[in-house]
Design a protein around this motif. Structure first.
Motif, short mmCIF file in Angstrom:
data_model
loop_
_atom_site.label_atom_id
_atom_site.label_comp_id
_atom_site.label_asym_id
_atom_site.label_seq_id
_atom_site.Cartn_x
_atom_site.Cartn_y
_atom_site.Cartn_z
N GLY A 22 -4.19 -10.71 7.19
CA GLY A 22 -3.54 -9.92 6.16
C GLY A 22 -3.88 -10.43 4.79
N LYS A 24 -4.06 -10.89 0.82
CA LYS A 24 -4.12 -9.96 -0.31
C LYS A 24 -4.61 -8.59 0.11
CE LYS A 24 -4.85 -13.03 -4.22
NZ LYS A 24 -5.76 -13.38 -5.29
N ARG A 25 -5.55 -8.58 1.01
CA ARG A 25 -6.10 -7.27 1.40
C ARG A 25 -5.05 -6.41 2.09
NH1 ARG A 25 -12.24 -8.46 3.43
NH2 ARG A 25 -12.95 -9.20 1.43
N ALA A 26 -4.24 -6.99 2.95
CA ALA A 26 -3.19 -6.22 3.61
C ALA A 26 -2.17 -5.75 2.59
CB ALA A 26 -2.52 -7.06 4.68
N ARG A 28 -2.74 -5.09 -0.55
CA ARG A 28 -3.34 -4.02 -1.36
C ARG A 28 -3.44 -2.71 -0.60
NH1 ARG A 28 -7.98 -7.61 -4.26
NH2 ARG A 28 -6.59 -8.62 -5.72
N ARG A 29 -3.38 -2.75 0.70
CA ARG A 29 -3.47 -1.52 1.48
C ARG A 29 -2.15 -0.77 1.53
NH1 ARG A 29 -5.29 -4.07 6.38
NH2 ARG A 29 -6.83 -5.44 5.50
N ARG A 30 -1.06 -1.42 1.15
CA ARG A 30 0.24 -0.77 1.22
C ARG A 30 0.31 0.41 0.27
NH1 ARG A 30 3.76 -6.15 1.09
NH2 ARG A 30 3.22 -6.91 3.14
N LYS A 31 0.96 1.46 0.73
CA LYS A 31 1.03 2.70 -0.04
C LYS A 31 1.79 2.51 -1.35
CE LYS A 31 1.33 7.47 1.23
NZ LYS A 31 1.75 8.42 2.25
N TYR A 33 2.11 -0.17 -3.15
CA TYR A 33 1.27 -0.94 -4.08
C TYR A 33 0.24 -0.02 -4.73
CZ TYR A 33 -2.23 -4.18 -5.81
OH TYR A 33 -3.12 -4.84 -6.61
N ARG A 34 -0.39 0.82 -3.92
CA ARG A 34 -1.41 1.72 -4.46
C ARG A 34 -0.81 2.71 -5.46
NH1 ARG A 34 -3.33 2.41 1.08
NH2 ARG A 34 -2.49 4.50 0.94
N ARG A 37 0.02 0.77 -8.67
CA ARG A 37 -1.24 0.43 -9.35
C ARG A 37 -1.83 1.66 -10.03
NH1 ARG A 37 -5.32 -3.99 -9.21
NH2 ARG A 37 -6.93 -3.04 -10.42
#
Length: 82
Positions: A22, A24-26, A28-31, A33-34, A37
């Motif tokens: 998981g 940082k990449r995991a 950043r994949r969270r809805k 967070y997106r 951002r």
């Protein structure tokens, strides 16, 4: 270079190759967070696009800079709600 016995003097990066599950990449994949951002990026896009002075000549004093950003936020919200 190998034939001559010359070795590279570049040190290895200790952080490279250490993968975590998981991380940082995991995150950043969270809805959520997106979405957040995207809102932040859109806001700064509006600031840079509609208020050229802000990007060309930033203020030196924090109080003046904050006042200008708040004024820009007000104008952006006013345009949207109009």
């Amino acid at each position: 270079m190998r034939r001559r016995g010359i070795r590279a003097g570049i040190p290895k990066n200790p952080r490279r190759g250490k993968g975590t599950r998981g991380g940082k990449r995991a995150f950043r994949r969270r809805k959520a967070y997106r979405r957040a951002r995207s809102r932040v990026e859109r806001f700064f896009g509006w600031l840079k696009g509609g208020f050229r002075r802000w990007t060309v000549r930033p203020e030196r004093r924090l109080a003046t800079f904050l006042a200008f950003v708040l004024l820009a936020c007000f104008l952006i919200a006013w345009r949207i709600l109009r």
